[in-house]
Design a protein around this motif. Structure first.
Motif, PDB file in Angstrom:
ATOM      1  N   PHE A  19      45.133  93.890  94.722  1.00 17.32           N
ATOM      2  CA  PHE A  19      45.223  93.546  96.139  1.00 17.32           C
ATOM      3  C   PHE A  19      45.999  94.575  96.945  1.00 17.32           C
ATOM      4  O   PHE A  19      45.902  94.590  98.176  1.00 17.32           O
ATOM      5  N   ASP A  20      46.754  95.422  96.278  1.00 20.44           N
ATOM      6  CA  ASP A  20      47.458  96.485  96.997  1.00 20.44           C
ATOM      7  C   ASP A  20      46.475  97.390  97.735  1.00 20.44           C
ATOM      8  O   ASP A  20      46.788  97.957  98.787  1.00 20.44           O
ATOM      9  N   LYS A  21      45.268  97.538  97.162  1.00 17.61           N
ATOM     10  CA  LYS A  21      44.248  98.400  97.767  1.00 17.61           C
ATOM     11  C   LYS A  21      43.680  97.780  99.044  1.00 17.61           C
ATOM     12  O   LYS A  21      43.143  98.486  99.900  1.00 17.61           O
ATOM     13  N   LEU A  22      43.777  96.450  99.159  1.00 17.59           N
ATOM     14  CA  LEU A  22      43.242  95.777 100.337  1.00 17.59           C
ATOM     15  C   LEU A  22      44.247  95.663 101.467  1.00 17.59           C
ATOM     16  O   LEU A  22      43.879  95.662 102.639  1.00 17.59           O
ATOM     17  N   VAL A  35      35.339  94.376  98.890  1.00 17.55           N
ATOM     18  CA  VAL A  35      35.538  93.063  98.295  1.00 17.55           C
ATOM     19  C   VAL A  35      35.028  93.054  96.857  1.00 17.55           C
ATOM     20  O   VAL A  35      35.683  92.545  95.946  1.00 17.55           O
ATOM     21  N   ASN A  36      33.844  93.632  96.641  1.00 19.82           N
ATOM     22  CA  ASN A  36      33.261  93.687  95.287  1.00 19.82           C
ATOM     23  C   ASN A  36      34.155  94.451  94.325  1.00 19.82           C
ATOM     24  O   ASN A  36      34.333  94.060  93.169  1.00 19.82           O
ATOM     25  N   GLU A  37      34.738  95.557  94.819  1.00 14.85           N
ATOM     26  CA  GLU A  37      35.634  96.357  93.979  1.00 14.85           C
ATOM     27  C   GLU A  37      36.880  95.561  93.591  1.00 14.85           C
ATOM     28  O   GLU A  37      37.312  95.550  92.437  1.00 14.85           O
ATOM     29  N   ALA A  89      34.865  85.415 100.924  1.00 12.59           N
ATOM     30  CA  ALA A  89      35.452  86.687 101.363  1.00 12.59           C
ATOM     31  C   ALA A  89      34.468  87.553 102.133  1.00 12.59           C
ATOM     32  O   ALA A  89      34.865  88.311 103.028  1.00 12.59           O
ATOM     33  N   ILE A  90      33.188  87.440 101.789  1.00 11.77           N
ATOM     34  CA  ILE A  90      32.181  88.258 102.476  1.00 11.77           C
ATOM     35  C   ILE A  90      31.666  87.535 103.721  1.00 11.77           C
ATOM     36  O   ILE A  90      30.927  88.072 104.514  1.00 11.77           O
ATOM     37  N   GLY A  91      32.107  86.317 103.920  1.00 12.00           N
ATOM     38  CA  GLY A  91      31.679  85.526 105.074  1.00 12.00           C
ATOM     39  C   GLY A  91      32.391  85.924 106.346  1.00 12.00           C
ATOM     40  O   GLY A  91      33.239  86.822 106.384  1.00 12.00           O
ATOM     41  N   GLN A  92      32.047  85.239 107.432  1.00 13.49           N
ATOM     42  CA  GLN A  92      32.538  85.582 108.758  1.00 13.49           C
ATOM     43  C   GLN A  92      34.047  85.400 108.922  1.00 13.49           C
ATOM     44  O   GLN A  92      34.671  86.072 109.715  1.00 13.49           O
ATOM     45  N   GLU A  93      34.660  84.465 108.138  1.00 13.32           N
ATOM     46  CA  GLU A  93      36.079  84.187 108.341  1.00 13.32           C
ATOM     47  C   GLU A  93      36.950  85.404 108.056  1.00 13.32           C
ATOM     48  O   GLU A  93      38.020  85.559 108.614  1.00 13.32           O
ATOM     49  N   GLY A 136      42.440  92.160 104.839  1.00 14.79           N
ATOM     50  CA  GLY A 136      43.014  92.286 103.498  1.00 14.79           C
ATOM     51  C   GLY A 136      43.849  91.070 103.140  1.00 14.79           C
ATOM     52  O   GLY A 136      43.729  90.497 102.057  1.00 14.79           O
ATOM     53  N   GLN A 137      44.682  90.655 104.093  1.00 17.86           N
ATOM     54  CA  GLN A 137      45.513  89.470 103.861  1.00 17.86           C
ATOM     55  C   GLN A 137      44.675  88.210 103.772  1.00 17.86           C
ATOM     56  O   GLN A 137      44.994  87.281 103.036  1.00 17.86           O
ATOM     57  N   MET A 138      43.558  88.187 104.527  1.00 15.14           N
ATOM     58  CA  MET A 138      42.690  87.014 104.490  1.00 15.14           C
ATOM     59  C   MET A 138      42.031  86.854 103.115  1.00 15.14           C
ATOM     60  O   MET A 138      41.906  85.733 102.600  1.00 15.14           O
ATOM     61  N   VAL A 139      41.644  87.951 102.492  1.00  9.40           N
ATOM     62  CA  VAL A 139      41.059  87.894 101.145  1.00  9.40           C
ATOM     63  C   VAL A 139      42.090  87.349 100.154  1.00  9.40           C
ATOM     64  O   VAL A 139      41.780  86.499  99.316  1.00  9.40           O
TER      65      VAL A 139
END
Length: 469
Positions: free
Chosen positions: A14-17, A28-30, A60-64, A72-75
């Motif tokens: 998650f550091d990458k996001l 997201v896939n990565e 995660a890939i959705g609109q939210e 990144g924080q949302m994921v």
């Protein structure tokens, strides 16, 4: 440390996001590939991992996420929520019968810690102002009855035993009668285990279940056995219809596969987790707090609860008052160390503080060195503890001999103590100013924090190096 390796892997992913302005599907896939590998390495059930990743990716890939200012924080938030749900969502409370006693049947294989956990559960119930009765229904394992009786003495809970010549079913039945006559709130039946699941074991457990009709059937499993623990839970559940699971040795499970799989596989909640060997080291399992720990967000609520249970409130208030007046003596230092040690191992406490998971690799507290510092203070006279100015060369030599340390170590500790004392005076001045501005101020003071609120440094009094390696 529980989930240590898993937490490290997930936080790296998650550091990458974090900090990215935009996140696309490939990012997201990565991240999910890394999460998938981390979960599989943690010995999480393959199907559980597959379903978990699918749910996270769908959200995660959705609109939210795309509409979020901090995608990144949302994921990470989505992963946190899904981890919480994976482990049960809400805290699963222990049953309480409308017509006492509440009967709890403890089941499990040999070696999982079933008998010890029965004693821990009795201790936990006593803290809730309940009156438990322990029942020794394991007549096969040598010394099982004696072990439960010893545990009963330690937690000051009565043990109902009829020896090893009466059938477990009859023991359980008579124990319920005894509990009703003597007004016990809970009956904890310690049943027999085996080295593996067999027909004879299950038949006996079914007979006990059908005779006493327990309100709870709790399976005790060793978290460190990972996927094997999940398989055991699945087998027991298929034949006994469990109401919940207790994970033992969770503090030693660095992977976390059992905790992350058992609810999804059995659809039965984890009700308690044993986080140490002491008899009070049994905690209700909080899925949200555990998910927060795994993702490095800390678990402040559990730390506060531990403090409320362990810390002497009157002593803490008196110490706070003295510190506000600029006082700090060796006796106060010793008291603060003893209060902190009641909370558990310092490494575990660090793990409950937000953002400290990464630091734990560089910050390792030597418990033995802390004990050596306590020995130095205890080797001082009452007058010396109150007035450090008395500590001349001959006194320091005597203290070193009495504490099993060297004069150099004593000198170093006293120097660090003096530095900390100066820092406490500065803090007391700041606190008094803040108190004038605020009507209410509270919290736990951590006297081992260094400059800038960071652990260690020259201000850290526990060790001589300091105690972080």
């Amino acid at each position: 440390m529980a989930f240590e390796s898993l937490a490290s892997r997930l936080q790296s992913a998650f550091d990458k996001l974090r900090g990215r302005g935009k996140i696309d599907e490939s990012a997201v896939n990565e991240a999910m590939r890394e999460v998938r590998l981390a979960l599989l390495e943690a010995d999480v059930n393959f199907k559980v991992v597959k379903d978990f990743i699918a749910r996270v990716k769908e959200r995660a890939i959705g609109q939210e996420v795309l509409k979020s200012l901090t995608p990144g924080q949302m994921v990470i938030k989505i992963v946190n929520e899904e981890l919480t749900e994976l482990m049960g969502g809400n805290v699963a409370r222990l049953a309480a019968s409308n017509r006492p006693p509440t009967v709890i049947m403890m089941a499990g294989l040999q070696g999982a810690g079933k008998t010890t956990t029965t004693g821990k559960l009795a201790k936990y119930l006593q803290k809730q102002n309940r009156k438990p009765l322990l029942v020794a229904a394991d007549i096969y394992r040598p010394a099982a009855i004696k072990q439960l009786q010893v545990l009963g003495e330690q937690v000051k809970a009565p043990v109902f035993a009829l020896g090893d010549q009466v059938s477990p079913v009859e023991i359980a039945r008579k124990a319920i009668e005894h509990a009703k006559e003597n007004h016990y709130d809970y009956v904890l039946i310690d049943t027999a285990g085996r080295l593996h699941i067999d027909e004879a074991l299950m038949e006996e457990l079914k007979q006990i279940r059908d005779t006493v009709k327990p309100d709870e059937i709790l399976l005790v499993v060793d978290a460190m056995t990972g996927q094997d623990a999940v398989n055991v839970a699945e087998n027991f559940n298929s034949q006994l219809e469990l109401t919940g699971v207790i994970l033992t040795k969770l503090d030693g499970d660095t992977r976390g596969g059992a905790a992350l799989s058992v609810k999804a596989v059995t659809n039965k909640p984890i009700k308690f987790a044993a986080m140490g060997e002491k008899l009070d080291a049994l905690e209700p399992f909080h899925p949200d707090r555990m998910a927060s720990r795994i993702l490095g967000m800390g678990d402040v609520l559990s730390l506060i609860e531990k403090a409320q249970e362990s810390v002497d409130e009157e002593k803490a208030k008196e110490m706070e008052k003295q510190m506000r007046q600029g006082e700090f003596t060796f006796d106060m230092f010793l008291d603060s160390m003893q209060q902190m040690r009641k909370l558990g191992p310092f490494q575990d406490i660090l793990g409950m503080l937000p953002g400290m998971n990464k630091m734990k690799d560089q910050v390792q507290i030597d418990e033995k060195q802390i004990a050596r510092v306590e020995a130095i203070v205890k080797s001082m006279t009452k007058k010396e503890r109150a007035n450090p100015d008395l500590l001349n060369g001959s006194r320091r030599k005597r203290i070193a001999a009495g504490s099993g340390t060297t004069v150099q170590e004593v000198n170093r500790f006293i120097k660090q103590f003096e530095e900390m004392k100066k820092m406490m005076k500065q803090f007391s001045g700041m606190a008094n100013k803040m108190q004038k501005k605020q009507k209410k101020k509270g919290g736990l003071g951590l006297p081992f924090m260094g400059k800038g609120g960071k652990p260690g440094g020259n201000n850290f009094p526990f060790n001589f190096k300091p105690p972080f390696k």
